[in-house]
Enzyme design. Structure first.
Site, short mmCIF file in Angstrom:
data_model
loop_
_atom_site.label_atom_id
_atom_site.label_comp_id
_atom_site.label_asym_id
_atom_site.label_seq_id
_atom_site.Cartn_x
_atom_site.Cartn_y
_atom_site.Cartn_z
N ASP A 12 0.86 -1.19 0.00
CA ASP A 12 0.00 0.00 0.00
C ASP A 12 0.89 1.23 0.00
OD1 ASP A 12 1.06 0.30 2.53
OD2 ASP A 12 -0.86 0.25 3.58
N ASP B 6 -3.31 4.36 2.79
CA ASP B 6 -3.64 4.71 4.18
C ASP B 6 -3.32 6.17 4.41
OD1 ASP B 6 -4.55 2.24 5.06
OD2 ASP B 6 -2.56 1.58 5.71
N ASP C 62 1.37 4.76 2.36
CA ASP C 62 0.97 5.36 3.63
C ASP C 62 1.36 6.83 3.68
OD1 ASP C 62 0.38 2.67 5.05
OD2 ASP C 62 2.44 2.42 4.38
P1 GTP Z 1 4.11 -2.56 3.09
O1 GTP Z 1 2.94 -1.64 3.09
O2 GTP Z 1 3.69 -3.98 3.09
O3 GTP Z 1 5.08 -2.25 2.03
O4 GTP Z 1 4.90 -2.35 4.47
P2 GTP Z 1 4.71 -1.22 5.54
O5 GTP Z 1 5.87 -1.29 6.45
O6 GTP Z 1 4.43 0.09 4.90
O7 GTP Z 1 3.45 -1.75 6.36
P3 GTP Z 1 2.05 -1.06 6.67
O8 GTP Z 1 1.57 -0.23 5.56
O9 GTP Z 1 1.16 -2.18 7.11
O10 GTP Z 1 2.30 -0.18 7.95
C1 GTP Z 1 3.15 0.95 7.93
C2 GTP Z 1 3.50 1.33 9.32
O11 GTP Z 1 2.35 1.83 9.98
C3 GTP Z 1 4.00 0.16 10.15
O12 GTP Z 1 5.07 0.60 10.93
C4 GTP Z 1 2.87 -0.18 11.06
O13 GTP Z 1 3.32 -0.63 12.31
C5 GTP Z 1 2.16 1.13 11.19
N1 GTP Z 1 0.73 0.95 11.39
C6 GTP Z 1 -0.15 0.31 10.62
N2 GTP Z 1 -1.38 0.36 11.16
C7 GTP Z 1 -1.25 1.06 12.30
C8 GTP Z 1 -2.14 1.48 13.31
O14 GTP Z 1 -3.33 1.21 13.31
N3 GTP Z 1 -1.61 2.23 14.31
C9 GTP Z 1 -0.29 2.57 14.35
N4 GTP Z 1 0.17 3.31 15.35
N5 GTP Z 1 0.56 2.18 13.43
C10 GTP Z 1 0.10 1.43 12.43
MN MN Z 2 2.65 0.38 3.81
MN MN Z 3 -0.50 0.77 5.57
#
Ligand code: GTP
Ligand code: MN
Ligand code: MN
Length: 379
Positions: free
Chosen positions: A200, A303, A202
């Site tokens: 995704d 996100d 973020d």
């Molecule tokens: P990929 O998207 O798979 O490439 O990896 P990513 O590391 O970007 O994972 P992800 O998008 O799932 O999450 C990004 C960061 O946001 C990670 O460090 C998660 O721990 C954090 N994160 C995701 N959901 C939440 C949440 O609900 N609350 C908090 N505080 N952090 C979150």
């Molecule tokens: Mn991500």
């Molecule tokens: Mn995410």
């Protein structure tokens, strides 16, 4: 023995973990066992395998023998057995049988659907369902999120490239600035850590004038919706109250920011169209027409998180990841410093006060940790 092995610290937040490392032949195997433990609701076992894998990612060279592992932290008996088998035989029977197992494959396919967690996937698996197609075929009750997940399953399975993330960044920036000039937008998650692909994209959004960011998300999503750029969105309101939630909730990783889980409709760019269709620059419109027949766009998970300015450093640290790095930071804070860290705040349980910070560097300093830049938080 390897003298550098002695220097590996035991918390992932004390180490530098680059994106590219020398031991993926071992870490991928251990992470399959970690994933499988998660599917079986065994969090302790899952974290143990993830910590073991993470230590190997921090090593300066490829592991060649069990000797190389002497004095390394976080390697339990089970992980060592798996590593030994891979070093001796080229693969681990346990890992290979897990990888091939019907349960592992079905859980992977089902939890791979946006909006489907382990619990739901497990219930479906026990009912004999194995794939998104099985859900459609048997007419399963799906919530709105899961419906979108099934509808856009193929697109959402495809990794998002950095180039696509950059296009989405431009769109998000345009949307945010249209509804709140002066707002600041930061790319988070894996792309901030230097990953070339992600599941995704973020973003963290704030405004230097505290209060301006309140109820910002609905304005952003309305703007995007009017432009026809959103395929799905679900916004949850900010519910963080320092007095009530601060220290008590700080150990949980779920934060309470205003946030939006969404699926963007990303137009395939002229550039990618050009390379895919090998059309000349003058032919972009023709190429685009050709592409729209095949669809012309793809679905991308995005996100969005809005943070008050005073919490921005904590939100930045909390949303950069990796997930294990975040988990280890909170464990370090609690166990070694008697502090509670969340994406909102850092609370000192001994002095009974909040520690304010404007930058990630300040937070690492409060925690008594050497600063680790995002590109080395790939634990
Ligand atoms: P990929 O998207 O798979 O490439 O990896 P990513 O590391 O970007 O994972 P992800 O998008 O799932 O999450 C990004 C960061 O946001 C990670 O460090 C998660 O721990 C954090 N994160 C995701 N959901 C939440 C949440 O609900 N609350 C908090 N505080 N952090 C979150
Ligand atoms: Mn991500
Ligand atoms: Mn995410």
């Amino acid at each position: 023995g390897d003298a550098t092995a002695m220097l590996i610290k035991s918390y992932a937040c004390q180490r530098r973990t680059p994106l590219k490392h020398h031991n993926s032949f071992l870490t991928e195997a251990l992470e399959i066992l970690a994933q499988n433990a998660e599917y079986n609701d065994n969090e302790g076992r899952s974290v143990a395998f993830r910590r073991a894998a993470s230590v190997l990612k921090a090593l300066p060279r490829r592991v060649r023998s069990m000797e190389d592992l002497r004095c390394l932290p976080c390697l339990g008996d089970h992980s060592q057995r798996v590593i030994k088998e891979i070093l001796e035989d080229g693969s681990s029977r346990e890992v290979e049988s897990t990888r091939q197992s019907e349960q592992y494959q079905a859980m992977k396919a089902l939890t791979g659907i946006f909006g489907v967690g382990v619990r739901t996937a497990d219930r479906w698996f026990r009912e004999g369902l194995r794939s998104p197609d099985d859900l459609i075929r048997t007419g399963q009750q799906l919530n709105r999120e899961q419906q979108a997940g099934v509808q856009y399953y193929d697109d959402l399975q495809k990794p998002v490239t950095k180039a696509e993330a950059d296009v989405i960044s431009d769109v998000v920036e345009k949307a945010v600035h249209a509804v709140l000039p002066g707002a600041e937008i930061q790319l988070m998650g894996g792309f901030r850590r230097g990953k070339e692909v992600g599941h995704d994209v973020d973003f963290l959004i704030t405004h230097p004038e505290e209060g301006k960011e309140e109820r910002l998300m609905p304005k952003i999503t309305n703007w995007l919706e009017e432009q026809g750029l959103l395929l799905y969105q679900k916004t949850t309101r900010n519910s963080y109250l320092e007095k009530m939630d601060g220290p008590a909730r700080a150990s949980s990783n779920m934060d309470r920011f205003e946030r939006c889980f969404s699926i963007f409709k990303l137009q395939e760019s002229a550039a990618s169209c050009k390379s895919n269709c090998s059309a000349s620059a003058e032919d972009v419109s023709a190429a685009h027409e050709h592409h729209s027949e095949a669809s012309g766009w793809r679905a991308v998970r995005v996100d969005l998180v809005v943070s008050p300015y005073s919490q921005f450093a904590f939100a930045t640290l909390g949303w950069t990841g990796s997930k294990l790095f975040e988990r280890e930071l909170r464990r370090w804070a609690g166990q070694e410093k008697h502090m509670s860290l969340s994406s909102h705040a850092l609370y000192d349980n001994k002095q009974n006060l909040y520690l304010r910070a404007k930058t990630e560097e300040e937070i690492f300093a409060y925690l008594g940790l050497e600063y680790i830049p995002p590109s080395e938080r790939n634990a």
